[in-house]
Design a protein around this motif. Sequence first.
Motif: not given
Length: 625
Positions: A414, A416-419, A422-423, A425, A447
Amino acid sequence: MQRFRIFFLFICFCVAIQLVCSRHEPYVMRISCGARHDAHTAPTNTRWYKDFAYTGGIPINGTRPSFPSPPLTTLRYFPLSEGPENCYNIKRVPRGHYSVRIFFGLVAEPSFDNEPMFDVSVEGTLVYTLPSGWSNHDNERAFLETLIFLDDGTAFLCFHSTGHGDPAILSIEILQVDDRAYYFGPDFGKGTIIRTVKRFSCGAKDSKFDVDYNGDHWGGDRFWNSITTFGQNSDRAISSKNSTMSTSKAPNFYPGSIYQTALMSTDNEPELTYTMDVDPNKRYSVWLHFAEIDPSITSAGQRVMAISINGDTVFPDVDIVKMAGGTNSALVLNTTVAVSGRTLTITLHPKKGTHAIINAIEIFEVIIAESKTLLDEVRGLQSLKNALGLPLRLGWNGDPCVPQQHPWSGADCQFDKTSNKWVIDGIGLDNQGLRGFLPNEISRLRHLQSINLSGNSIHGPIPTALGMVTILETLDLSYNFFNGSIPESLGQLTSLRTLNLNGNSLSGRIPAALGGRLLHRASFNFTDNAGLCGIPGLPTCGTHLTVGAKIGIGLGACVAVLLIATCMTCWWKKQQNILRAQRIAARDAPYAKSRTQFNRDVQMSRSFSHEHTRTAAENGPTLLT
């Protein structure tokens, strides 16, 4: 004043000389894939390092498909049984801008059925797909070349199987270039990769590398294909032995030899047109090289051209002599265009003069670099891979989430817009025949919302660190060989809605925090664990003992058993002694009885004699008559 000016110029000259002399050599790494020893290739005695500890795959003797490939005899290929993703992980690469070149090889004579066709990614970005017929086509298809910034000390080069032949790699080159080499505009930088699509020297008879042209090392040793005509008798080749000015300078360090040949239009066809096939809906950076080597042109204004790409004019008035500063001086023009169709056409139309001219052309595809997976999560997955002993067929190599066309099997990604990374999940590795253990490093996967490892042979305890994955909603560890107690930390998983621990060898009390959430529509399954207790449907727990108490009881039991064994041993020895004495007494009984009777007779005789003597004395003497 004149002396000061001379002195100043002298100082500047000395500083320039010092800067030139002190410039360090660019970083170079050349790997002969599959080689067990370093190799050197003619005619330049270029050194190729042996292939050691970079990747998996199988080293083997192979063949090179065409001339540009270095004359090496070994390669490394990756059968599908080794996994769908295989990567070279090259470490200790200094931070910088690099030309990364990969030469492809052949295990056997290719045919339609076995020609290897696979995807190539660099630093997680898909940059090339080998087309059908590449092995017997023009020599530019025998290798891949990209320019990329490497800033984390490593270079990941991955080969992704597509089910048609096995990837086979002949050699790899990582050549440092100037940080602003091929700067094409505001989009240039660490967010983009450019891939060489075409590079050729017009009018040249032979294809050559920069090293053949005595090029500067900072140029990256480019390969210049030769092209003698654009076709249809529309042009003619010309050449010059004069040295070309304004070449071999930063940032691109072009070799001067490419400006000594050119293609020029004819009287019958005044325009020069070059057309090539490209992939649609992509952006291309076009570099056009000129030098006025036609002896009939001696000054500015005698030849002026308009240059268009796919019908759009990009350079309306190109006067080579004027723009380059004279004849036999290099001029390089660059533009970036978006192409929606499948062809790219460059047209040079003379506005003044009767002919168009061009010396060399370079065309690059501009690729937006993929965002990588969060490094801490990559390390967590690598620990999981090692601990579970994942089979090669799963292909957990490279970046887990990119290229997006080839994510790791069993890992859900998924963005991750914050970092801006990609993370992971989700982990889905159920029924994969895994036999390892679950490591504490799984807590790096912060995550994760779902973990399914059911139906394997995973052993050992459930790691306490799993409680740190606080957003976990589904945890399925059923039908494995997990043992020990359920860690209290799982009670911290407040988002947990499904927990399947059935079919293991777990024991002890169910943590109260988990048992309490059974009333909140959570689906928990603890069955088929003989030692679990503490919730309805499971046995009632006895007095809860701490680990220390259990250890104390165990030690006490051991001491008691030892004491009992010691007492039993002493009692047994005493009984043996009594029995031995009784046996001796029984053996000596007749002799003891006769001796006792004799002693009694002697004692009775002595007693009678003593009594008779005492009586005679009392009665006095007796007279005989």
